[in-house]
Design a protein around this motif. Structure first.
Motif, PDB file in Angstrom:
ATOM      1  N   ARG A 107      -5.059  -3.151  -3.389  1.00  0.00           N
ATOM      2  CA  ARG A 107      -5.698  -4.192  -2.570  1.00  0.00           C
ATOM      3  C   ARG A 107      -6.450  -5.205  -3.418  1.00  0.00           C
ATOM      4  N   ALA A 162       1.304   3.423  -3.271  1.00  0.00           N
ATOM      5  CA  ALA A 162       0.119   4.055  -3.852  1.00  0.00           C
ATOM      6  C   ALA A 162       0.468   5.271  -4.718  1.00  0.00           C
ATOM      7  N   VAL A 192      -4.752   2.918  -3.559  1.00  0.00           N
ATOM      8  CA  VAL A 192      -4.713   1.905  -2.492  1.00  0.00           C
ATOM      9  C   VAL A 192      -5.746   0.820  -2.777  1.00  0.00           C
ATOM     10  N   GLU A 195       0.828  -1.205   0.000  1.00  0.00           N
ATOM     11  CA  GLU A 195       0.000   0.000   0.000  1.00  0.00           C
ATOM     12  C   GLU A 195       0.864   1.257   0.000  1.00  0.00           C
TER      13      GLU A 195
END
Length: 174
Positions: free
Chosen positions: A59, A27, A55, A24
């Motif tokens: 994911r 990003a 993000v 993350e």
């Protein structure tokens, strides 16, 4: 290719590059990459416009793929300074029998051989570490740079195929 374990962050190293799992924390880099004109023209507009979008994309894309398949898209960074130059990795798409190799590069690093170097490392990981019988690739017709990279990997043009319903056909390499 020196390789790390695929359950750690670093999955492979080449002469100039390190391939590592995205996090993350990547990003901002991904926001920039996914909005490069070349990315949008050759891969598509992912609709990622904010850090929060990036993000979410991480994911539901690479991070999910690592959890489900053990592989995904990896960050390409220069070994000398850790600077991210692009992504390269392995994709399992719904509706495709084979695992696909994919890559994208920030425009200022094109033409320096980074993508070929990373793609060769990913091909080797696919065949040796992940035990895949083969890899395939799809390319926007006319993307000569990508076609050359795929030929360096030993893939050959299998003609145009409709991979995404309602979208124009793409060149299929195996």
């Amino acid at each position: 290719m020196a390789g790390g374990t695929v359950d750690g962050l670093v999955v492979a190293e080449t002469a100039r590059l390190r391939l590592r799992r995205l996090t993350e924390g990547d990003a901002a880099f991904m926001l920039r990459l996914l909005n490069e004109p070349g990315f949008i023209a050759n891969i598509g507009d992912k609709g990622v416009r904010t850090l929060d979008d990036a993000v979410t994309n991480l994911r539901t894309g690479p991070l999910d793929s690592y959890a489900v398949h053990g592989f995904g898209m990896w960050r390409m960074e220069r070994r000398a300074d850790g600077l991210p130059v692009g992504i390269c990795g392995l994709l399992r798409r719904n509706g495709m029998d084979d695992v696909e190799i994919g890559y994208a590069l920030l425009a200022e690093y094109e033409g320096q051989g980074y993508t070929s170097e990373a793609a060769l490392a990913c091909r080797d990981l696919a065949l040796t570490v992940f035990g895949l019988p083969r890899i395939v690739a799809i390319v926007t017709p006319g993307n000569i740079g990508s076609e050359r990279i795929l030929q360096k990997l030993g893939l050959t043009d299998q003609g145009l195929r409709e991979v995404f319903p309602g979208k124009p056909p793409v060149a299929f390499y195996a």
